[in-house]
Every structure is written in C-alpha cells, then in structure tokens.
Design a protein around this motif. Structure first.
Motif, short mmCIF file in Angstrom:
data_model
loop_
_atom_site.label_atom_id
_atom_site.label_comp_id
_atom_site.label_asym_id
_atom_site.label_seq_id
_atom_site.Cartn_x
_atom_site.Cartn_y
_atom_site.Cartn_z
N GLY A 248 0.78 -1.23 0.00
CA GLY A 248 0.00 0.00 0.00
C GLY A 248 0.81 1.28 0.00
N TYR A 249 2.13 1.19 -0.10
CA TYR A 249 2.94 2.39 0.06
C TYR A 249 2.74 3.40 -1.06
CZ TYR A 249 5.59 0.25 3.90
OH TYR A 249 5.95 -0.32 5.10
N ASN A 250 2.40 2.95 -2.26
CA ASN A 250 2.15 3.89 -3.36
C ASN A 250 0.66 4.15 -3.58
OD1 ASN A 250 4.84 4.34 -4.07
ND2 ASN A 250 4.90 2.63 -5.50
N ALA A 251 -0.19 3.62 -2.70
CA ALA A 251 -1.63 3.75 -2.88
C ALA A 251 -2.06 5.21 -2.75
CB ALA A 251 -2.37 2.89 -1.87
N THR A 252 -3.02 5.59 -3.57
CA THR A 252 -3.57 6.95 -3.51
C THR A 252 -5.02 6.97 -3.05
OG1 THR A 252 -4.16 6.82 -5.86
CG2 THR A 252 -2.01 7.76 -5.31
N SER A 253 -5.60 5.79 -2.83
CA SER A 253 -6.98 5.70 -2.34
C SER A 253 -7.15 4.38 -1.62
CB SER A 253 -7.98 5.80 -3.50
OG SER A 253 -7.80 4.73 -4.41
N ALA A 254 -8.25 4.26 -0.90
CA ALA A 254 -8.54 3.01 -0.20
C ALA A 254 -8.88 1.92 -1.21
CB ALA A 254 -9.71 3.21 0.75
N PRO A 255 -8.59 0.66 -0.89
CA PRO A 255 -8.91 -0.43 -1.82
C PRO A 255 -10.41 -0.55 -2.03
CG PRO A 255 -8.21 -1.30 0.29
CD PRO A 255 -7.94 0.16 0.33
N GLU A 256 -10.82 -0.99 -3.23
CA GLU A 256 -12.22 -1.18 -3.53
C GLU A 256 -12.75 -2.41 -2.79
OE1 GLU A 256 -12.81 -1.39 -7.70
OE2 GLU A 256 -12.03 0.62 -8.10
N GLY A 257 -14.06 -2.45 -2.65
CA GLY A 257 -14.68 -3.62 -2.03
C GLY A 257 -15.09 -3.34 -0.60
#
Length: 341
Positions: A248-257
């Motif tokens: 998740g270090y490069n994530a820009t939003s919460a995961p879907e689902g």
C-alpha cells in the motif's frame, strides 16, 4: 572545499515516485569541526521505509521536508577526520543518505572490520534488515520447533532472513514471493521448506497446500491480498509481527470492495491472535549484541545465506527505488556509489 552530489526531495510523491519528485544538486560541504569526519559514500541502502518518510502523513518518525537530502543508511570511507576515534581510511556505517560525500559526527558512525565480513553486509544481513528479521521473529513471533512460519516478501533481505532463522529454530519456513524464479531461490538457495508465488492464479490454493497444518507465525511485510490469503490459514494463538505493508505504500486511495477490517478483527478475537507492529530500533538496546553474535555465526557457518542486488552510481537510486517498491529486486538492494579503496 569538498563538494557532494546529492539527491533531494523536490516534491512529495503521489503514487509511485516520479523523476520530478527528486532533484540532483551539488553542494559545498563545510569545514570539519572538532569531533567530525568527512565521509565518502561507498554503498547506499535502499529500503521500503523511505517511501513513508517522503510523505507528510503522521508516522513513527518525522517526514522529510521538501529540499532535504533523501535519508538512508550508508557504508562510507573516512577521508578526513577531526575525531580521535576515527582515522583516515576507516570504513564506517553511517546514515549519510543519498549523497556522495557527507560531514558527520564521528559518534554517529560505527567502524566496520572489512576482514570480518564484506562491508556491504552492514546494510543487509548484518545490518538493519537482518536485525529486523532477528528481533521481530524471535521477540514477537517466538517460533517453536515444528510450527509453521510464513513470511511475505520472502526473497527480500528481511524475509529471507526470517525464513532461515525460523529453520535454525526448528520451525517450518514457507515463503511468499513474486514469480517462479524467486520461489526457486527460496527453496534451493535459502533452504525454505516451501515457497508460494503470490502472482499465480492458484495462489490461495497453493498457500493452503504449502501449509497443511495451518500457520502459527506470519511475519508481515506486505499487506494487501497476500495478507488476506494468509489470514484464512491462521491457527489459534498465531502471532503476527507487522514489519511493513509495502503493497500500500504507493496507494492513492482506499482499496475497492467491502471493509475487511471487521472480519479480520473477528479472527483476532476468535483465534486469540497476537498482532504487534514494530520498528526495529525499539529492540536495539536489548537485542543488538545478541543479533551481531548470532547472525555473524549463522552467516559464517552457512545457516543463513544472503544475496545482494547492486546497482551502480548514485544517479541510479530513484529508478532502483521505484523497482524496490514493486518487488523487482532479489536480495538486499544497494547502490554502489563509489568503489572501495
């Protein structure tokens, strides 16, 4: 005056770090004060935690400011000294960051013995990654003979050490890595009992086959879909040392689902799980001397093996760092900034 080529934080990355987030500068270094040394960087360590320090989000350590030299562990040669404890030519462990030269307080360096082990290992198996594996697994995971230890990002410097230490302690080691070649290395080179490719479409079934008796210790380096699959295999009283969450270090939003946290917390309750996040330096006062003794011996007798993935030149650091965050490296990722004397 000595000049230093430096890579500084030009902007806070959004998602994967871009070239525009880094700036290369050349700076003149100040003259030495009493107790200081001038260092020439030989090796620079690249580690996932650096991504978090590029963000302004609250964390366990203060973030880098825009314009700061990117931080990082280094092996350096002393080229000038005004400290009685350090001589010209000494090779030391320091925290000089992404630059070719630095001025440092000699008290914040540790002399290395090139005759005892290759100096680069002070950034890998005999350094912070090795210590992270040692302290996190033995203090928090506490593997027992015959138990099953699963580790994510198992082909990296932390994960590979975790699995091998688990084997030393009589546990069964199962590694999770990306790709068939990394899985082969885990079994054939590092001696893991089994390895599972998280990129395989049959990953969930493969993990179940590799852990027929369930999972007693899960050393968490990744998070995401890997952690979700492991959660289904946890035994009662399983322990989960949480070292990193690189997925998740490069994530820009919460995961879907749907939100999976309630289901996971239900397992924490029903299986009496122990989940403990840690930063390795909390264990330095109590475990570091034992680590140096034990790991040095295990490396010397072949119980723990290690690999290094070395890229050449400071200018290669940004691209190599991007690759690190998506698992392109095998073993400890280092930048050779300058040749050893």
């Amino acid at each position: 005056m000595t000049t230093s080529t430096q890579i500084r934080l030009a902007a806070r990355p959004v998602g994967e770090p871009a070239d525009s987030d880094f700036e290369v500068t050349t700076e003149e270094l100040p003259e030495l004060a009493d107790g200081q040394v001038l260092l020439r960087t030989l090796y620079l360590s690249l580690d996932p935690y650096m991504r978090g320090r590029m963000s302004a989000a609250k964390s366990y350590a203060a973030p880098l400011e825009i314009g700061d030299v990117i931080l990082g562990g280094t092996v350096c040669e002393v080229v000038e000294t005004r400290a009685e404890s350090r001589q010209v030519g000494d090779v030391v462990l320091a925290f000089a960051g992404w630059q070719t030269h630095a001025v440092a307080d000699a008290r914040h360096t540790r002399r290395l013995d090139p005759e005892a082990a290759p100096v680069s290992t002070a950034l890998g198996v005999l350094g912070m990654p090795g210590f992270t594996a040692y302290a996190g697994l033995l203090e928090l995971g506490r593997p027992q003979p015959g138990e099953t230890v699963v580790v994510a990002a198992a082909a990296g410097p932390v994960g590979s050490a975790v699995g091998q230490i688990a084997r030393v302690k009589g546990a069964r080691a199962v590694g999770i890595a990306g790709g068939a070649e990394k899985c082969r290395i885990l079994v054939e080179d590092y001696g893991f009992d089994a390895a599972v490719d998280h990129r395989s479409p049959t990953f969930v079934d493969d993990l179940a086959a590799a852990t027929p008796d369930g999972i007693d210790v899960y050393f968490e380096n990744v998070g995401g879909a890997v952690a979700a699959a492991v959660t289904r295999r946890l035994n009662r009283f399983a322990r989960i040392p949480v070292c990193g969450l690189v997925a998740g270090y490069n994530a820009t939003s919460a995961p879907e689902g749907p939100d999976q946290l309630p289901a996971f917390m239900g397992k924490v309750l029903s299986l009496s799980l122990t989940v403990r996040g840690f930063i390795q330096d909390e264990f330095v006062p109590t475990h570091h001397e034992d680590f140096l003794r034990d790991m040095t011996a295990w490396v010397a007798d072949g119980s723990v093996r290690h690999r290094e993935d070395v890229v050449e030149g400071l200018e290669a650091a940004p691209e190599a760092f991007r690759g690190l965050l998506v698992g392109r490296n095998v073993g400890k990722l280092l930048v050779r900034v300058a040749p050893e004397s």
